[in-house]
Scaffold this motif. Structure first.
Motif, short mmCIF file in Angstrom:
data_model
loop_
_atom_site.label_atom_id
_atom_site.label_comp_id
_atom_site.label_asym_id
_atom_site.label_seq_id
_atom_site.Cartn_x
_atom_site.Cartn_y
_atom_site.Cartn_z
N SER A 21 0.93 -1.10 0.11
CA SER A 21 0.08 0.03 -0.21
C SER A 21 0.76 1.19 -0.11
CB SER A 21 -0.82 -0.09 1.35
OG SER A 21 -1.53 1.33 1.45
N ASP A 22 0.27 2.09 -0.61
CA ASP A 22 0.91 3.60 -0.65
C ASP A 22 1.15 4.26 0.67
OD1 ASP A 22 1.55 3.40 -3.29
OD2 ASP A 22 -0.09 4.75 -4.01
N THR A 23 0.03 3.75 1.51
CA THR A 23 0.26 4.60 2.94
C THR A 23 0.91 4.04 3.80
OG1 THR A 23 -1.58 2.81 3.56
CG2 THR A 23 -2.50 4.70 2.65
N GLY A 24 1.82 3.09 3.46
CA GLY A 24 2.85 2.67 4.25
C GLY A 24 2.36 1.38 5.33
N GLY A 25 3.33 1.14 5.91
CA GLY A 25 3.12 -0.02 6.87
C GLY A 25 3.12 -1.22 6.53
N ASP A 26 2.65 -2.43 6.88
CA ASP A 26 2.64 -3.82 6.46
C ASP A 26 1.37 -4.09 5.60
OD1 ASP A 26 4.99 -4.12 7.70
OD2 ASP A 26 4.19 -4.80 9.40
N LYS A 27 0.54 -3.21 5.40
CA LYS A 27 -0.79 -3.17 4.58
C LYS A 27 -0.33 -3.69 3.05
CE LYS A 27 -5.19 -1.49 3.42
NZ LYS A 27 -6.00 -0.54 3.58
N HIS A 28 -1.07 -4.67 2.68
CA HIS A 28 -0.94 -5.21 1.22
C HIS A 28 -2.38 -5.27 0.62
CE1 HIS A 28 2.72 -7.05 2.84
NE2 HIS A 28 3.13 -6.85 1.56
N ILE A 29 -2.29 -4.75 -0.48
CA ILE A 29 -3.63 -4.84 -1.36
C ILE A 29 -3.48 -6.13 -2.27
CG2 ILE A 29 -5.00 -3.67 -3.09
CD1 ILE A 29 -4.67 -2.01 -0.62
N VAL A 30 -4.59 -6.80 -2.36
CA VAL A 30 -4.82 -8.09 -2.98
C VAL A 30 -5.39 -7.83 -4.37
CG1 VAL A 30 -5.53 -10.56 -3.22
CG2 VAL A 30 -4.99 -9.42 -1.13
N VAL A 31 -4.39 -8.22 -5.53
CA VAL A 31 -4.94 -8.02 -6.81
C VAL A 31 -4.96 -9.33 -7.42
CG1 VAL A 31 -4.65 -7.01 -9.32
CG2 VAL A 31 -3.74 -5.72 -7.03
N TYR A 32 -6.12 -9.65 -8.25
CA TYR A 32 -6.42 -11.07 -8.68
C TYR A 32 -6.43 -10.60 -10.21
CZ TYR A 32 -8.53 -11.57 -4.10
OH TYR A 32 -8.73 -11.53 -2.58
N ASN A 33 -5.78 -11.81 -10.87
CA ASN A 33 -5.84 -11.65 -12.28
C ASN A 33 -6.71 -12.88 -12.97
OD1 ASN A 33 -5.45 -11.41 -15.17
ND2 ASN A 33 -3.20 -11.95 -14.84
N ILE A 34 -7.83 -12.65 -13.22
CA ILE A 34 -8.85 -13.51 -13.85
C ILE A 34 -9.27 -12.95 -15.11
CG2 ILE A 34 -10.89 -14.80 -13.42
CD1 ILE A 34 -10.53 -13.91 -10.53
N GLY A 35 -8.45 -12.88 -16.01
CA GLY A 35 -8.69 -12.52 -17.39
C GLY A 35 -8.67 -10.72 -17.31
N THR A 36 -9.32 -10.36 -16.36
CA THR A 36 -9.04 -8.97 -16.05
C THR A 36 -8.40 -8.71 -14.34
OG1 THR A 36 -9.78 -6.46 -16.04
CG2 THR A 36 -11.30 -8.30 -15.31
N HIS A 37 -8.04 -7.60 -14.12
CA HIS A 37 -7.41 -7.45 -12.78
C HIS A 37 -8.71 -6.84 -11.78
CE1 HIS A 37 -4.27 -7.57 -15.42
NE2 HIS A 37 -3.52 -8.13 -14.32
N TYR A 38 -8.88 -7.63 -10.65
CA TYR A 38 -9.73 -7.21 -9.63
C TYR A 38 -8.86 -6.86 -8.49
CZ TYR A 38 -13.35 -8.92 -12.61
OH TYR A 38 -14.07 -9.58 -13.77
N CYS A 39 -9.40 -5.79 -7.82
CA CYS A 39 -8.44 -5.32 -6.46
C CYS A 39 -9.55 -5.31 -5.38
CB CYS A 39 -7.90 -4.10 -6.86
SG CYS A 39 -6.77 -3.52 -5.76
N ASP A 40 -8.98 -5.62 -4.16
CA ASP A 40 -9.70 -5.21 -3.03
C ASP A 40 -9.54 -3.82 -2.22
OD1 ASP A 40 -7.20 -5.54 -1.73
OD2 ASP A 40 -7.82 -7.11 -0.26
N CYS A 41 -8.76 -3.04 -2.81
CA CYS A 41 -8.79 -1.56 -2.50
C CYS A 41 -10.24 -0.91 -2.43
CB CYS A 41 -7.83 -0.81 -3.17
SG CYS A 41 -8.17 -0.36 -4.73
N ARG A 42 -10.37 -0.02 -1.67
CA ARG A 42 -11.64 0.69 -1.58
C ARG A 42 -11.92 1.67 -2.68
NH1 ARG A 42 -12.64 4.28 3.83
NH2 ARG A 42 -14.39 2.69 4.17
N ASP A 43 -10.92 2.15 -3.34
CA ASP A 43 -11.34 2.75 -4.40
C ASP A 43 -11.94 1.74 -5.76
OD1 ASP A 43 -11.35 4.95 -6.76
OD2 ASP A 43 -9.40 4.05 -7.35
N PHE A 44 -11.30 0.71 -6.09
CA PHE A 44 -11.81 -0.43 -7.05
C PHE A 44 -13.26 -0.73 -6.45
CE2 PHE A 44 -12.17 -4.22 -9.01
CZ PHE A 44 -12.06 -4.26 -10.15
#
Length: 77
Positions: A21-44
């Motif tokens: 994550s850009d906010t720092g710390g140990d936070k990770h965003i999960v991105v899934y590639n299933i033909g297109t990319h899906y993300c678990d971030c709030r914006d997406f």
């Protein structure tokens, strides 16, 4: 941002990536590639996913980063 892959992929037809994550710390965003990319971030989830299937759909910055990283890796091979 930094991309890592889990040691074991849980599903055969998809690929999971962890993006720091850009906010720092140990936070990770999960991105899934299933033909297109899906993300678990709030914006997406709140802004982009409701537009899936329309011409207004676009990826968040994490999905774009993973997509571009994959394209660059394919070019170097």
């Amino acid at each position: 941002m930094k991309i890592t892959k889990p040691k074991k992929q849980l599903f055969a037809l998809s690929t999971i990536y962890y993006v720091t994550s850009d906010t720092g710390g140990d936070k990770h965003i999960v991105v899934y590639n299933i033909g297109t990319h899906y993300c678990d971030c709030r914006d997406f989830i709140t802004r982009r996913l409701p537009l899936l299937g329309t011409n207004l759909f676009s990826l968040c910055k994490h999905g774009e980063y993973v997509r571009d990283h994959i394209k660059d890796a394919m070019k170097t091979k």
